[in-house]
Design an enzyme around this catalytic site. Structure first.
Site, mmCIF file in Angstrom:
data_model
loop_
_atom_site.group_PDB
_atom_site.id
_atom_site.type_symbol
_atom_site.label_atom_id
_atom_site.label_comp_id
_atom_site.label_asym_id
_atom_site.label_seq_id
_atom_site.Cartn_x
_atom_site.Cartn_y
_atom_site.Cartn_z
ATOM 1 N N ASP A 52 -138.518 -44.630 -14.411
ATOM 2 C CA ASP A 52 -137.397 -44.567 -15.442
ATOM 3 C C ASP A 52 -136.210 -45.512 -14.505
ATOM 4 O O ASP A 52 -136.018 -44.925 -13.651
ATOM 5 C CB ASP A 52 -136.949 -43.396 -15.485
ATOM 6 C CG ASP A 52 -135.639 -43.111 -16.523
ATOM 7 O OD1 ASP A 52 -135.294 -44.226 -16.966
ATOM 8 O OD2 ASP A 52 -135.329 -41.887 -16.963
ATOM 9 N N GLU B 111 -139.565 -46.685 -18.883
ATOM 10 C CA GLU B 111 -138.441 -45.914 -19.411
ATOM 11 C C GLU B 111 -137.042 -46.643 -19.095
ATOM 12 O O GLU B 111 -136.797 -46.995 -18.218
ATOM 13 C CB GLU B 111 -138.293 -44.308 -19.007
ATOM 14 C CG GLU B 111 -137.161 -43.498 -19.537
ATOM 15 C CD GLU B 111 -137.520 -42.297 -19.426
ATOM 16 O OE1 GLU B 111 -138.311 -41.834 -18.713
ATOM 17 O OE2 GLU B 111 -136.248 -41.393 -19.695
ATOM 18 N N LYS C 28 -133.950 -35.396 -26.598
ATOM 19 C CA LYS C 28 -133.359 -34.558 -25.826
ATOM 20 C C LYS C 28 -132.273 -33.820 -26.602
ATOM 21 O O LYS C 28 -131.644 -34.386 -27.356
ATOM 22 C CB LYS C 28 -132.434 -35.244 -24.511
ATOM 23 C CG LYS C 28 -133.342 -35.707 -23.526
ATOM 24 C CD LYS C 28 -132.628 -36.641 -22.560
ATOM 25 C CE LYS C 28 -133.546 -37.092 -21.797
ATOM 26 N NZ LYS C 28 -132.876 -38.113 -20.484
ATOM 27 N N ASP D 72 -134.813 -44.049 -24.077
ATOM 28 C CA ASP D 72 -134.191 -42.787 -23.500
ATOM 29 C C ASP D 72 -132.555 -42.730 -24.048
ATOM 30 O O ASP D 72 -132.254 -42.637 -25.345
ATOM 31 C CB ASP D 72 -134.538 -42.468 -22.328
ATOM 32 C CG ASP D 72 -133.753 -41.160 -21.880
ATOM 33 O OD1 ASP D 72 -133.187 -40.467 -22.759
ATOM 34 O OD2 ASP D 72 -133.813 -40.839 -20.684
ATOM 35 N N LYS E 133 -143.109 -39.227 -12.615
ATOM 36 C CA LYS E 133 -142.053 -40.180 -13.117
ATOM 37 C C LYS E 133 -141.310 -40.281 -11.884
ATOM 38 O O LYS E 133 -140.850 -39.748 -11.245
ATOM 39 C CB LYS E 133 -141.208 -39.636 -14.164
ATOM 40 C CG LYS E 133 -139.799 -40.108 -14.537
ATOM 41 C CD LYS E 133 -139.392 -39.705 -15.766
ATOM 42 C CE LYS E 133 -137.957 -39.793 -15.900
ATOM 43 N NZ LYS E 133 -137.496 -39.289 -17.271
ATOM 44 N N GLU F 11 -140.713 -33.638 -19.836
ATOM 45 C CA GLU F 11 -140.266 -33.354 -18.324
ATOM 46 C C GLU F 11 -139.242 -32.200 -18.007
ATOM 47 O O GLU F 11 -138.391 -32.228 -17.525
ATOM 48 C CB GLU F 11 -139.349 -34.799 -18.154
ATOM 49 C CG GLU F 11 -138.062 -35.038 -18.958
ATOM 50 C CD GLU F 11 -137.707 -36.338 -18.569
ATOM 51 O OE1 GLU F 11 -137.989 -37.188 -18.112
ATOM 52 O OE2 GLU F 11 -136.778 -36.543 -19.443
ATOM 53 N N HIS G 94 -131.808 -35.931 -5.365
ATOM 54 C CA HIS G 94 -132.560 -36.396 -6.474
ATOM 55 C C HIS G 94 -131.902 -37.429 -6.647
ATOM 56 O O HIS G 94 -130.461 -37.805 -7.117
ATOM 57 C CB HIS G 94 -132.370 -35.387 -7.689
ATOM 58 C CG HIS G 94 -133.234 -35.714 -8.871
ATOM 59 N ND1 HIS G 94 -134.435 -35.740 -8.638
ATOM 60 C CD2 HIS G 94 -133.083 -35.977 -10.091
ATOM 61 C CE1 HIS G 94 -135.384 -35.814 -9.643
ATOM 62 N NE2 HIS G 94 -134.381 -36.123 -10.706
ATOM 63 N N LYS H 131 -138.090 -42.420 -10.208
ATOM 64 C CA LYS H 131 -136.437 -42.883 -10.750
ATOM 65 C C LYS H 131 -136.302 -44.369 -9.682
ATOM 66 O O LYS H 131 -136.453 -44.345 -8.621
ATOM 67 C CB LYS H 131 -135.579 -42.173 -10.469
ATOM 68 C CG LYS H 131 -135.571 -40.808 -11.373
ATOM 69 C CD LYS H 131 -135.067 -41.308 -12.804
ATOM 70 C CE LYS H 131 -134.785 -39.979 -13.548
ATOM 71 N NZ LYS H 131 -134.253 -40.499 -14.639
HETATM 72 O O1 LIG Z 1 -134.502 -39.122 -17.997
HETATM 73 C C1 LIG Z 1 -133.224 -39.242 -17.529
HETATM 74 O O2 LIG Z 1 -132.657 -40.328 -17.899
HETATM 75 C C2 LIG Z 1 -132.822 -37.942 -16.902
HETATM 76 C C3 LIG Z 1 -133.683 -37.099 -15.929
HETATM 77 C C4 LIG Z 1 -134.831 -36.885 -16.465
HETATM 78 C C5 LIG Z 1 -135.656 -36.351 -15.579
HETATM 79 C C6 LIG Z 1 -134.634 -36.844 -14.464
HETATM 80 O O3 LIG Z 1 -135.134 -36.855 -13.223
HETATM 81 O O4 LIG Z 1 -133.541 -37.244 -14.816
HETATM 82 MN MN LIG Z 2 -134.549 -41.368 -18.674
#
Ligand SMILES: O=C(O)C[C@H]1C=CC(=O)O1
Ligand SMILES: [Mn+2]
Length: 372
Positions: free
Chosen positions: A197, A223, A272, A248, A166, A326, A21, A168
């Site tokens: 994000d 994000e 969160k 976030d 989403k 999420e 991941h 990354k």
């Molecule tokens: O959002 C984040 O920063 C942390 C997180 C949430 C989903 C993911 O893959 O990492």
């Molecule tokens: Mn995030």
């Protein structure tokens, strides 16, 4: 005689992920859960979880610091106290210990789980009552490979598990990231929504360039493009672009949420429990967001089933999650330490039933994955 807190045990649990991941600050192959077992004098046990991402890569608390600080500092503040006084106990932790929001979230969860079990009420009832019993859940595509992410997205769509994704980004050059995101959005078309994000990876000028391209590619939400401390920059980006910003790392709790809204931010906040020191703090941030006209999003620090269930009980009490949630953490892990997993399906997850969290441990699995 009312019940008192007798013991608090913490365990580090290492679970492998189903695939690497990849985030802007680290690539995960394993997730470490800090599991709390709080036992009261009436025989009730409360479960809690405090979990972060990538050791110290994501934030100032690591799994080892969470465990150590609970064992050495926070648990002794609770032992011998009346177990039902959740708000008083939570205030006691803040009075005597600064920071350590994730550790405090794990303890607040365990206190609420125990209290729910004692009263025979689901945790959501203790937080005001559930308004929803099925919550939307997106999936994060972060394998680091565009073709693999597209395959994964189509699998999830066909399973009717997730229809929002989403991505990354932020670990690569901005042009490479934009190409990656645009290729995934083009492959999915109107069948799925795509958001990104950046996890604080961009400077403001890089963000202006990146967001312009992502907006043109049909991305629906951006994000945390810039550093958590760059409130003014995030506000400028929110004003500049049509595509909304999701704050976030910039908003941990109600005070942060108030400051950012007062500075002129519009868009959405990721709630969160780990950032806010527990479900109650996360709901306080939600109140501020609602008062400011800012949309809500149910966020995760990739917790396992216990932390995810605690979050679901909190989010279920909210009128609306405009940006969904999420809460997929358990699905990223190869195995689990609970007797019954959460029920995912129809693009979301069911709120667990039963008193407290509605979650029971699988003692054999826990013993197998607990760090010795
Ligand atoms: O959002 C984040 O920063 C942390 C997180 C949430 C989903 C993911 O893959 O990492
Ligand atoms: Mn995030």
């Amino acid at each position: 005689m009312s019940s008192v807190i007798e013991s608090i045990e913490t365990l580090l649990v290492d679970l492998p992920t189903i695939r690497p991941h990849k985030l802007s600050m680290t690539t995960m192959a394993c997730q470490t859960l800090v599991i709390v077992r709080l036992r009261d004098s009436d025989g009730v046990e409360g479960l809690g979880e405090g979990t972060t991402i990538g050791g110290l890569a994501y934030g100032p608390e690591s799994p080892e610091s969470i465990k150590r600080n609970i064992d050495s500092y926070l648990a002794p503040l609770l032992i011998g106290q009346s177990a039902s006084a959740v708000a008083t106990l939570r205030a006691r932790l803040d009075r005597h210990a600064r920071g350590n929001a994730i550790a405090k979230s794990a303890l607040e969860t365990a206190l609420l789980d125990a209290q729910g079990k004692r009263l025979g009420l689901p945790m959501a009832e203790l937080l005001g009552g559930a308004r929803h019993d099925h919550l939307p859940v997106l999936w994060t595509l972060a394998s680091g490979d565009t073709a693999r992410d597209i395959d994964e997205a189509f699998q999830r769509l066909e399973q009717r598990r997730h229809c929002d994704f989403k991505l990354k980004i932020g670990a690569n050059a901005v042009d490479d990231d934009v190409r990656h995101v645009a290729a995934i959005k083009a492959a999915l078309g109107e069948r799925a929504s795509v958001r990104v994000d950046v996890n604080q990876a961009w400077s403001e000028s890089t963000a202006v360039r990146g967001i312009a391209a992502l907006q043109a590619a049909g991305i629906e939400l951006i994000e945390q493009p810039v550093s958590a401390r760059e409130h003014a920059g995030l506000v400028r980006l929110a004003k500049r672009f049509e595509v909304p910003m999701l704050a976030d790392e910039a908003v941990a709790d109600a005070r942060d949420g108030f400051a950012l809204a007062a500075a002129g931010f519009s868009g959405a906040y990721a709630l969160k429990i780990a950032k806010a020191g527990g479900p109650r703090g996360a709901l306080a941030l939600a109140e501020v967001a609602q008062a400011a006209g800012i949309g809500l999003y149910g966020g995760t620090l990739l917790e396992g089933t216990i932390g995810t269930a605690a979050s679901l009980h909190a989010w279920a009490t909210l009128p609306e999650l405009a940006w969904g949630s999420e809460m997929f953490g358990p699905l990223l892990l190869k195995d689990d330490i609970v007797a019954e997993p959460l029920a995912y399906g129809e693009f979301g997850v069911e709120l667990p039933k039963g008193p407290g969290l509605g979650i029971a441990l699988d003692e054999d699995k826990l013993a197998h994955y607990a760090r010795r």
